[in-house]
Design an enzyme around this catalytic site. Structure first.
Site, mmCIF file in Angstrom:
data_model
loop_
_atom_site.group_PDB
_atom_site.id
_atom_site.type_symbol
_atom_site.label_atom_id
_atom_site.label_comp_id
_atom_site.label_asym_id
_atom_site.label_seq_id
_atom_site.Cartn_x
_atom_site.Cartn_y
_atom_site.Cartn_z
ATOM 1 N N SER A 93 0.850 -1.198 0.000
ATOM 2 C CA SER A 93 0.000 0.000 0.000
ATOM 3 C C SER A 93 0.886 1.249 0.000
ATOM 4 O O SER A 93 1.751 1.396 -0.865
ATOM 5 C CB SER A 93 -0.941 -0.064 1.203
ATOM 6 O OG SER A 93 -1.917 0.936 1.148
ATOM 7 N N ASP B 58 -9.067 -6.362 -4.414
ATOM 8 C CA ASP B 58 -8.661 -5.060 -3.851
ATOM 9 C C ASP B 58 -9.240 -3.950 -4.722
ATOM 10 O O ASP B 58 -8.756 -3.705 -5.823
ATOM 11 C CB ASP B 58 -7.123 -4.997 -3.823
ATOM 12 C CG ASP B 58 -6.605 -3.707 -3.195
ATOM 13 O OD1 ASP B 58 -7.409 -2.781 -2.931
ATOM 14 O OD2 ASP B 58 -5.380 -3.624 -2.973
ATOM 15 N N ARG C 255 -11.903 6.186 10.568
ATOM 16 C CA ARG C 255 -11.460 4.808 10.550
ATOM 17 C C ARG C 255 -12.524 3.877 9.982
ATOM 18 O O ARG C 255 -12.224 2.918 9.273
ATOM 19 C CB ARG C 255 -11.096 4.373 11.969
ATOM 20 C CG ARG C 255 -10.611 2.951 12.080
ATOM 21 C CD ARG C 255 -9.412 2.682 11.217
ATOM 22 N NE ARG C 255 -8.752 1.433 11.557
ATOM 23 C CZ ARG C 255 -7.690 0.967 10.950
ATOM 24 N NH1 ARG C 255 -7.155 1.640 9.949
ATOM 25 N NH2 ARG C 255 -7.138 -0.159 11.319
ATOM 26 N N HIS D 66 -8.119 -5.075 -0.068
ATOM 27 C CA HIS D 66 -6.813 -4.441 0.140
ATOM 28 C C HIS D 66 -6.075 -5.050 1.332
ATOM 29 O O HIS D 66 -4.851 -5.164 1.324
ATOM 30 C CB HIS D 66 -7.025 -2.941 0.346
ATOM 31 C CG HIS D 66 -5.763 -2.141 0.360
ATOM 32 N ND1 HIS D 66 -4.900 -2.099 -0.707
ATOM 33 C CD2 HIS D 66 -5.212 -1.342 1.311
ATOM 34 C CE1 HIS D 66 -3.868 -1.311 -0.410
ATOM 35 N NE2 HIS D 66 -4.041 -0.852 0.803
ATOM 36 N N ASP D 67 -6.817 -5.432 2.354
ATOM 37 C CA ASP D 67 -6.222 -6.016 3.556
ATOM 38 C C ASP D 67 -5.431 -7.294 3.275
ATOM 39 O O ASP D 67 -4.631 -7.723 4.119
ATOM 40 C CB ASP D 67 -7.319 -6.352 4.579
ATOM 41 C CG ASP D 67 -7.383 -5.315 5.688
ATOM 42 O OD1 ASP D 67 -6.639 -4.315 5.607
ATOM 43 O OD2 ASP D 67 -8.181 -5.496 6.621
#
Lengths: 384, 384
Positions: free
Chosen positions: B155, B324, B225, B357-358
């Site tokens: 990232s 992602d 968040r 994405h994680d």
């Protein structure tokens, strides 16, 4: 007249009061309420040409035309509804209605609670898609419409059209549901919940009773709208519209190296957020997003959508847009498959359009021609 | 020892102070600063086996292992870095560094500004990816590392690895950039800006100088968040993990008809938001999201990424994950294509993983075997 020739022109909102208590899905009761609505075109002698248009999150009964005192404020679906338009008001009698709990005149959290004489605020009951349909049925009764030629809506409006089809099969000939879904995904609910959290954690929210404090949780509403707005557009559409353009600068200019507005997309989103926070009610935002979350007709049928839709007998037009990642074509296809399993007559179009979920509100030629053709056939059938 | 056998075990953070002024991309200067870092494994005699691991938004120098006084707090990439792990600390000397402006010990907005004796707050300068690389170069100098076997990150960490490759081609043999992008899209920037707006409009933010008020803009951080979290997961992953499950209820149970936590996904997101708002600094959130927005190496090359990457001479490993949607495989492919046009040696893997994405942080077997194989080859080359 300032309005373009194809508009329905100047219109006037109307209000109807209902004194028969409405028992909601939650078990709560609204003893007394009123609904704002508008009509366009003329109801024929057979009362067979009425079309109900249901609105989505931030829209209202003002579907088409303009008000005499606000000649630039066109209805939210003016490109769809009017003389010679896909839903042709020369043939159809079209009704727009503001849903219960909304903030555009129908009874909602801002209204005075007759039992306290103060605004309902946090005490306004949670309302569901099905509750809206119940209220719309009473409006239809009051207007003398036994059976709609069609009930039509996009997004949340499409959910209402589907709920009409299953709950009142005898009162709807066609269901036109655009860019909708049989249920929100976890990601959809998550976006709604972040928006609600932003509103609820604004110190000006006061647990929903901000009216008494003379304030509005504008900061929360602004963030809520910005989040929503991102989900209405496609990533490609945002790239096309804004890319990485800098606000008031050329592409190679130095960055400002700060946390204010730097990129065009920030300027656009903040502007949209600001504008929204000036006119939309925060409690209504909570209420309508919750109605979205809760809609799930298959829920009490073991998740079987076909069983949930089995009572529907009308014909269906469904449409989705390829770049809509909020309510993607897959969701519309689920509805189509469930209806086909039930032996229903379904027309379905998946429209290649770049504008994401917002596409259902835009003037796309293929989309509009398809809706126009559908309503042409409906007109022959119902004698409109 | 409580840690699993394959972990690097107990580690201790270190700090280095730099007194030579650092001129930032913005033109601002940090006269004096320090960086927190950790190291794992042993630097070989040839000093050829060092790997720098760069962190993303909310991570730190604590890449692997645990602290003696906090034996459950494993480093953020402990599944990747350790003895026998893909980046094998039996062979490599691995450095984790906390970036300037972060809130885990390196100089940042919470640090005391030596010119005022008070926390920098809003006066801490905006820092870019390239600024971080400059600071990391000085750390490498201080540790006696002339050339890294690899600079690696996922990232935002991948952006730093790419900036190393182009700015210090002689000092990096391999660039390992996972789930990254050559530039943020309008949609990416939009999500960042909503998060920043949530923080900036929290009354406890006080324009960035909340330290003086003894408060923290927790409400804004929480919303920020929550938004971020949605973009780290794939829609399918959220559907799989949470679906429409109700919190503390069975599937068919009645809704609560309220605006509190109703769905599991809400509970999860609010919990993640709460936890984050307890430990992360709001000014750092602004700073790091802005560094993300600003990264765009092609910007001063007429948008030509190949020209921007032309100075790089190292070899590259890039990887992306199919689900992602934040930094999609298309973005990695752009980098690969630009490097191939420059005649660079690139290994690229597009990994079919459901976790969005994680995924770059998770222990996916195909992904880890691929990275392990790559570092096996690097080891042979550099004599690790």
């Amino acid at each position: 007249m300032l309005t373009p020739p194809a508009s329905v022109g100047t219109v006037a909102p109307q209000s109807l009061r209902f004194r028969e208590p409405l028992v909601l899905a939650s078990g709560a009761t609204l003893a007394d309420y009123h609904l704002m609505y508008e009509t366009y075109g003329t109801l024929n002698a057979a009362r067979s040409n009425a079309v109900l248009v249901c609105h989505a999150l931030n829209a209202s009964h003002h579907v088409a035309g303009v008000y005499a005192d606000d000649p630039k404020n066109f209805g939210w679906w003016d490109n769809m509804v009017g003389p010679g338009k896909p839903l042709d008001t020369n043939r159809y009698f079209v009704i727009g209605v503001n849903n219960l709990g909304s903030c555009f005149g129908s009874t909602g959290p801002m209204s005075l609670d007759p039992t306290t004489g103060k605004p309902y605020g946090a005490r306004f009951p949670v309302v569901t898609v099905e509750d809206w349909v119940e209220a719309q049925v009473r409006l239809a009764d009051a207007l003398g419409i036994e059976r709609f030629a069609a009930v039509m809506g996009g997004s949340l409006g499409g959910m209402q059209a589907i709920a009409w089809a299953t709950r009142y099969p005898a009162r709807i000939a066609h269901c036109v549901a655009i860019a909708t879904t049989p249920r929100l995904s976890a990601q959809n609910i998550a976006f709604n919940d972040v928006a609600r959290t932003a509103i609820q954690s604004d110190p000006d929210f006061h647990g929903g009773d901000y009216y008494a404090w003379g304030v509005v949780p504008k900061r929360g509403l602004r963030v809520a709208r910005m989040i929503g707005h991102i989900t209405y557009l496609s990533g490609d559409d945002m790239a096309e519209k804004f890319g990485r353009a800098l606000r008031g600068k050329a592409a190679g200019d130095a960055y400002a190296f700060g946390y204010g507005v730097e990129f065009e997309v920030e300027s656009y989103l903040r502007y949209q957020g600001d504008k929204f926070s000036e006119y939309f009610d925060a409690n209504t935002y909570l209420l309508i997003t919750r109605a979205l979350d809760y809609f799930d007709p298959a829920r009490h049928h073991g998740g079987d959508l076909a069983r949930a839709l089995a009572p529907a007998t009308c014909r269906f037009l469904l449409a989705s847009f390829t770049t809509d990642w909020r309510f993607s074509p897959e969701r519309s296809r689920e509805i189509v498959e469930a209806l086909v399993r039930n032996g229903r007559d379904v027309t379905y179009a998946e429209i290649d359009a770049p504008h994401g979920h917002d596409a259902f509100l835009l003037d796309d030629d293929r989309y509009h021609r398809m809706v126009a053709a559908y309503f042409d056939n409906v007109a022959k059938e119902v004698g409109a």
